[in-house]
Write an enzyme that holds these catalytic residues in place. Structure first.
Site, mmCIF file in Angstrom:
data_model
loop_
_atom_site.group_PDB
_atom_site.id
_atom_site.type_symbol
_atom_site.label_atom_id
_atom_site.label_comp_id
_atom_site.label_asym_id
_atom_site.label_seq_id
_atom_site.Cartn_x
_atom_site.Cartn_y
_atom_site.Cartn_z
ATOM 1 C CD GLU A 99 -2.682 -1.522 2.347
ATOM 2 O OE1 GLU A 99 -3.537 -2.417 2.299
ATOM 3 O OE2 GLU A 99 -2.347 -0.960 3.420
ATOM 4 C CD GLU A 169 2.722 -6.486 1.225
ATOM 5 O OE1 GLU A 169 1.702 -6.345 1.908
ATOM 6 O OE2 GLU A 169 3.355 -5.542 0.750
ATOM 7 N N GLY A 175 -6.692 -8.007 1.655
ATOM 8 C CA GLY A 175 -7.982 -7.353 1.828
ATOM 9 C C GLY A 175 -9.030 -7.789 0.836
ATOM 10 C CB SER A 215 -6.734 -12.792 2.919
ATOM 11 O OG SER A 215 -7.055 -11.591 2.244
#
Length: 252
Positions: A99, A169, A175, A215
């Site tokens: 992000e 990741e 998400g 997740s």
């Protein structure tokens, strides 16, 4: 033996008051029921760090910043330096999160500065890497992740690299409710460990904790953590619920 690590990433969630209550709940559950051989970390917003440090038993639960500045100090309005983070009582800093890369344009050059400053100030970087869906679908995820590491943390000395934690990741599973299969996760983490062995030697690779972040939940943590190269998780949404977070801590 490398450490098992479960690190929560609260992201941009909770007020200070809500965060302190969450931290206290996690602290109480971990003290009573948490697996003793798991390193537990809470990654809170900057505003919460000191309050959370004061709310938990820091001999049992580490506290992490979610970022730090790429400069040591100076006229950088709104930035929080690694030294400032360290002064709060935090021990860790999450760097390179997808992000931050996507929304705030963090490049390898910026991340090299951040990692260096974190290490200089005695913080343990939890360094993130991982690919987007189009890269996974093209089958080039290994090359992509290799480049991410070669441009950043593989520039460190062996001594400094030994101080960091790697978190893989898969961006396509953050998400989204979609999780990489345990086979996909194990395959990538084994690949990363092989890269570390090639660069820094087998002993360093065997001591480096590599986390899965994408997740991870109480429903799939057991299956994920059963794999030999998955040493824990960087947990997003599930870290905002104390009972869920505990279940992941106890999933080994």
């Amino acid at each position: 033996m490398r450490k098992k690590v479960v690190a929560g990433n609260w992201k941009c969630n909770t007020t200070i008051q809500e965060g302190v209550e969450l931290a206290k709940a996690v602290n109480e559950l971990v003290a009573k029921e948490g697996a003793k051989d798991v390193v537990v970390v809470l990654g809170t917003p900057f505003t919460h760090i000191t309050s959370v440090v004061n709310a938990v038993d820091t001999s049992r639960i580490g506290v992490s910043s979610q970022n730090c500045a790429a400069e040591a100090k100076g006229a950088f309005t709104g930035e929080v330096s690694a030294a400032m983070v360290k002064s709060t009582g935090a021990e860790y800093v999450i760097l390179g999160h997808s992000e931050r890369r996507e929304y705030y344009g963090e490049t390898s050059e910026i991340l090299n500065k951040k990692v260096a400053l974190a290490l200089e100030n005695g913080l343990t970087p939890i360094y993130c890497c991982g690919e987007a869906l189009d890269i996974r679908e093209a089958g080039t995820q290994n090359d992509f992740v290799k480049t991410q590491l070669e441009e950043t943390v593989f520039n460190l000395s062996t001594e400094d690299f030994s101080k960091i934690i790697i978190a893989y990741e898969p961006i396509w599973a953050i998400g989204t409710g979609v999780t990489a299969s345990s086979e996909q996760a194990q395959e990538m983490l084994a690949f990363i460990r092989g890269l570390i062995a090639d660069k820094f030697g087998a002993a360093v690779a065997e001591e480096t904790s590599i986390l899965y972040g994408g997740s991870c939940s109480p429903k799939n943590a057991n299956e994920l953590f059963a794999n030999p190269d998955i040493d824990g998780g960087l947990i997003g949404g599930a870290s905002l619920k104390a009972e869920d977070f505990l279940a992941i801590i106890n999933a080994y």
